[in-house]
Structures are given as C-alpha cells and as structure tokens.
Design a protein around this motif. Sequence first.
Motif, mmCIF file in Angstrom:
data_model
loop_
_atom_site.group_PDB
_atom_site.id
_atom_site.type_symbol
_atom_site.label_atom_id
_atom_site.label_comp_id
_atom_site.label_asym_id
_atom_site.label_seq_id
_atom_site.Cartn_x
_atom_site.Cartn_y
_atom_site.Cartn_z
ATOM 1 N N ASP A 48 0.841 -1.210 0.000
ATOM 2 C CA ASP A 48 0.000 0.000 0.000
ATOM 3 C C ASP A 48 0.872 1.253 0.000
ATOM 4 O O ASP A 48 1.999 1.244 0.480
ATOM 5 C CB ASP A 48 -0.888 0.052 1.252
ATOM 6 N N SER A 49 0.305 2.344 -0.490
ATOM 7 C CA SER A 49 0.971 3.639 -0.418
ATOM 8 C C SER A 49 1.021 4.090 1.040
ATOM 9 O O SER A 49 0.063 3.914 1.794
ATOM 10 C CB SER A 49 0.207 4.670 -1.246
ATOM 11 N N LEU A 50 2.128 4.680 1.427
ATOM 12 C CA LEU A 50 2.283 5.191 2.782
ATOM 13 C C LEU A 50 2.152 6.709 2.835
ATOM 14 O O LEU A 50 2.433 7.320 3.868
ATOM 15 C CB LEU A 50 3.635 4.740 3.354
ATOM 16 N N ASP A 51 1.708 7.310 1.739
ATOM 17 C CA ASP A 51 1.508 8.763 1.705
ATOM 18 C C ASP A 51 0.522 9.183 2.787
ATOM 19 O O ASP A 51 -0.543 8.581 2.945
ATOM 20 C CB ASP A 51 0.973 9.215 0.343
ATOM 21 N N GLY A 52 0.874 10.191 3.558
ATOM 22 C CA GLY A 52 -0.011 10.725 4.575
ATOM 23 C C GLY A 52 -0.022 9.964 5.886
ATOM 24 O O GLY A 52 -0.726 10.345 6.808
ATOM 25 N N GLN A 53 0.750 8.887 5.971
ATOM 26 C CA GLN A 53 0.791 8.112 7.214
ATOM 27 C C GLN A 53 1.746 8.756 8.215
ATOM 28 O O GLN A 53 2.677 9.465 7.845
ATOM 29 C CB GLN A 53 1.241 6.669 6.943
ATOM 30 N N ASP A 54 1.513 8.494 9.492
ATOM 31 C CA ASP A 54 2.413 8.920 10.551
ATOM 32 C C ASP A 54 3.816 8.382 10.243
ATOM 33 O O ASP A 54 3.961 7.275 9.706
ATOM 34 C CB ASP A 54 1.901 8.351 11.879
ATOM 35 N N ALA A 55 4.833 9.136 10.583
ATOM 36 C CA ALA A 55 6.212 8.741 10.282
ATOM 37 C C ALA A 55 6.566 7.402 10.913
ATOM 38 O O ALA A 55 7.286 6.593 10.304
ATOM 39 C CB ALA A 55 7.183 9.822 10.759
ATOM 40 N N ARG A 56 6.051 7.132 12.112
ATOM 41 C CA ARG A 56 6.353 5.845 12.766
ATOM 42 C C ARG A 56 5.691 4.691 12.037
ATOM 43 O O ARG A 56 6.279 3.613 11.907
ATOM 44 C CB ARG A 56 5.914 5.881 14.229
ATOM 45 N N VAL A 57 4.489 4.903 11.524
ATOM 46 C CA VAL A 57 3.793 3.868 10.753
ATOM 47 C C VAL A 57 4.593 3.559 9.489
ATOM 48 O O VAL A 57 4.837 2.396 9.156
ATOM 49 C CB VAL A 57 2.358 4.301 10.393
ATOM 50 N N SER A 58 5.034 4.605 8.797
ATOM 51 C CA SER A 58 5.824 4.419 7.573
ATOM 52 C C SER A 58 7.128 3.685 7.864
ATOM 53 O O SER A 58 7.528 2.794 7.110
ATOM 54 C CB SER A 58 6.125 5.770 6.921
ATOM 55 N N ALA A 59 7.798 4.043 8.950
ATOM 56 C CA ALA A 59 9.073 3.403 9.293
ATOM 57 C C ALA A 59 8.878 1.911 9.566
ATOM 58 O O ALA A 59 9.665 1.074 9.101
ATOM 59 C CB ALA A 59 9.701 4.086 10.499
#
Length: 82
Positions: A48-59
């Motif tokens: 999935d795209s991680l655009d707009g997600q919290d930085a910790r979620v993306s990491a």
Amino acid sequence: MSLTEEQIVDKIEVGEKGIVNVRTATVIKKDDVELTRSFHRHFLVPGDSLDGQDARVSAIANAVWTDEVIASYKASQPKLEE
C-alpha cells in the motif's frame, strides 16, 4: 475555557502476512483536562501507499515490507476472474 482536539497514533501492530494495524486516538480536552477519547482503526497491506501516514507507521511498514513479504501477500490473495 480552552477546548482542544488532538489526534494521536497510539498503537501500531504488525499482523499476519505483514498487515499493519493502526489505531488513532482522538482526544478532546478542556483546559488540558481530558474530557473524551475515541478511537479509529485502519490497516495497511503490504505494498500500500504510505503517503499521509504517521512517520512511525511508515518506518515500521518499510522495515517489515520486504520484497518477499509483498510478493507473498499478493500471491495469497484470491485472483479476480475477468
């Protein structure tokens, strides 16, 4: 009197097949005293795209979603008939 609303990503879990579950708390405060807290959950599947997600979620997603995990997840999904 000061009312504030804050959204906090308060829980991130990695489940089966690399699915990332995210819980966001919405906290309403009056003069820095919490009045109410409600929760919203959403999930992200490998790739999935991680655009707009919290930085910790993306990491976390970037660490877990190796090419092998993404390929395995996609292979496990039912094929749509055309």
